[in-house]
Scaffold this motif. Structure first.
Motif, mmCIF file in Angstrom:
data_model
loop_
_atom_site.group_PDB
_atom_site.id
_atom_site.type_symbol
_atom_site.label_atom_id
_atom_site.label_comp_id
_atom_site.label_asym_id
_atom_site.label_seq_id
_atom_site.Cartn_x
_atom_site.Cartn_y
_atom_site.Cartn_z
ATOM 1 N N TYR A 67 0.820 -1.210 0.000
ATOM 2 C CA TYR A 67 0.000 0.000 0.000
ATOM 3 C C TYR A 67 0.854 1.260 0.000
ATOM 4 C CZ TYR A 67 -3.498 -3.462 1.193
ATOM 5 O OH TYR A 67 -4.309 -4.575 1.181
ATOM 6 N N ILE A 68 1.949 1.215 -0.732
ATOM 7 C CA ILE A 68 2.767 2.403 -0.962
ATOM 8 C C ILE A 68 3.048 2.483 -2.451
ATOM 9 C CG2 ILE A 68 4.890 1.114 -0.426
ATOM 10 C CD1 ILE A 68 6.149 3.766 0.448
ATOM 11 N N SER A 69 2.922 3.690 -3.004
ATOM 12 C CA SER A 69 3.184 3.891 -4.428
ATOM 13 C C SER A 69 4.314 4.898 -4.582
ATOM 14 C CB SER A 69 1.921 4.407 -5.129
ATOM 15 O OG SER A 69 2.190 4.721 -6.485
ATOM 16 N N GLU A 70 5.156 4.679 -5.582
ATOM 17 C CA GLU A 70 6.268 5.601 -5.831
ATOM 18 C C GLU A 70 6.138 6.276 -7.181
ATOM 19 O OE1 GLU A 70 10.097 4.237 -4.856
ATOM 20 O OE2 GLU A 70 9.531 3.577 -2.860
ATOM 21 N N SER A 71 4.925 6.338 -7.666
ATOM 22 C CA SER A 71 4.682 7.042 -8.931
ATOM 23 C C SER A 71 3.327 7.714 -8.870
ATOM 24 C CB SER A 71 4.724 6.066 -10.113
ATOM 25 O OG SER A 71 3.703 5.103 -10.008
ATOM 26 N N PHE A 72 3.238 8.860 -9.528
ATOM 27 C CA PHE A 72 1.966 9.570 -9.593
ATOM 28 C C PHE A 72 1.929 10.331 -10.911
ATOM 29 C CE2 PHE A 72 -1.395 12.518 -8.552
ATOM 30 C CZ PHE A 72 -2.266 11.710 -7.848
ATOM 31 N N ALA A 73 1.087 9.844 -11.827
ATOM 32 C CA ALA A 73 1.109 10.374 -13.193
ATOM 33 C C ALA A 73 -0.124 11.194 -13.555
ATOM 34 C CB ALA A 73 1.244 9.217 -14.182
ATOM 35 N N MET A 74 -0.958 11.512 -12.578
ATOM 36 C CA MET A 74 -2.181 12.298 -12.806
ATOM 37 C C MET A 74 -3.186 11.578 -13.697
ATOM 38 S SD MET A 74 -1.023 14.843 -11.079
ATOM 39 C CE MET A 74 0.526 15.661 -10.684
ATOM 40 N N ASP A 75 -3.054 10.271 -13.847
ATOM 41 C CA ASP A 75 -3.995 9.528 -14.678
ATOM 42 C C ASP A 75 -5.008 8.809 -13.788
ATOM 43 O OD1 ASP A 75 -2.493 7.524 -13.532
ATOM 44 O OD2 ASP A 75 -1.509 6.915 -15.386
ATOM 45 N N LYS A 76 -5.867 7.988 -14.400
ATOM 46 C CA LYS A 76 -6.925 7.307 -13.658
ATOM 47 C C LYS A 76 -6.363 6.396 -12.576
ATOM 48 C CE LYS A 76 -10.775 4.076 -14.298
ATOM 49 N NZ LYS A 76 -11.561 3.286 -15.279
#
Length: 263
Positions: free
Chosen positions: A125-134
């Motif tokens: 439950y950790i993410s290292e990316s955020f691309a402003m997509d769905k």
């Protein structure tokens, strides 16, 4: 472990049960299947922290980070951890501040320290990316942390767009297998690091960034600190109604500290 509908359907077929994939999805989406909150399950399962007899685990961990303003860092680090708990558990709370480590050298351990904050039980439950997509919007409601690993690689437009995500309290999007878009509470908190001191661009809205210049990190934390004990204390503080919100003076203090980080 993340749910895998294909594996469940394969298991059913191998056991001679006639049940279509469509019916399986319908069953999983129904009220007959109890809802599972991994964050509530984790925090409620931790040993109880006793403020009288137990060590101050949060301060122990904070002391491993050598910040230029150690007093401010200690105070805001504790508040940040309790905000993470509140955001993960309370539908009416969202963490509107990104906690950022600033150091002008690469391989100083900033990113590793950020990853350490996510306990092993919640590593999915950790993410290292955020691309402003769905998919990134969905991740706001499914993760406890979004680690902005290297802010220096983002453009001014991306930085300002990212800032708008900090104030989202709900996410409305159609998830896989869903027939229509639904509102889900925001669960994640943003943490991050950068080796570029001047990375902010909107001087009218820096209050969402809690930036801390650090001089180094004592790597002994990985052996000496039990991160579950840290979260046990944070959860206990949350349940005791510890004030995790920033005061007006602290917001002003943050804006002054951020002045040196504008491009």
């Amino acid at each position: 472990m993340p749910l895998n509908e294909d594996n469940i359907h394969r298991f059913i077929q191998h056991n001679g049960i006639k049940f279509s994939f469509a019916n399986l999805i319908s069953l999983l989406r129904s009220d007959y299947v109890p809802k599972y909150n991994p964050f509530l399950d984790y925090f409620e399962g931790l040993p109880k922290w006793n403020k009288v007899s137990d060590p101050d685990f949060i301060s122990q961990l904070a002391s491993k980070v050598i910040a230029k303003d150690q007093i401010r860092f200690f105070k805001q680090f504790k508040k940040m951890l309790v905000r993470v708990v509140a955001c993960a558990l309370n539908d009416k709370v969202f963490n509107k501040h990104a906690f950022i480590f600033v150091h002008d050298q690469q391989k100083s351990g900033k990113s590793t320290f950020c990853r350490f904050l996510c306990p092993p039980t919640l590593q999915n439950y950790i993410s290292e990316s955020f691309a402003m997509d769905k998919d990134s919007l969905i991740s706001l409601s499914e993760n406890i942390f979004i680690n902005l690993d290297e802010l220096s690689t983002l453009s001014k437009i991306e930085i300002n767009t990212l800032k708008s995500m900090f104030t989202k309290d709900k996410v409305k999007v159609r998830k896989p297998y869903e027939k229509k878009a639904t509102n889900s509470p925001r669960r994640c908190s943003f943490i991050g690091s950068t080796n570029k001191s001047e990375f902010l661009s909107d001087e009218t809205g820096s209050v969402r960034w809690l930036c801390f210049e650090i001089e180094g990190i004592d790597f002994s934390y990985s052996k000496e600190i039990n991160i579950d004990s840290v979260w046990s204390q944070a959860y206990s503080l949350y349940m005791a109604e510890f004030e995790y919100r920033l005061t007006i003076d602290e917001l002003r203090e943050s804006e002054i500290a951020n002045e040196k980080h504008f491009q």
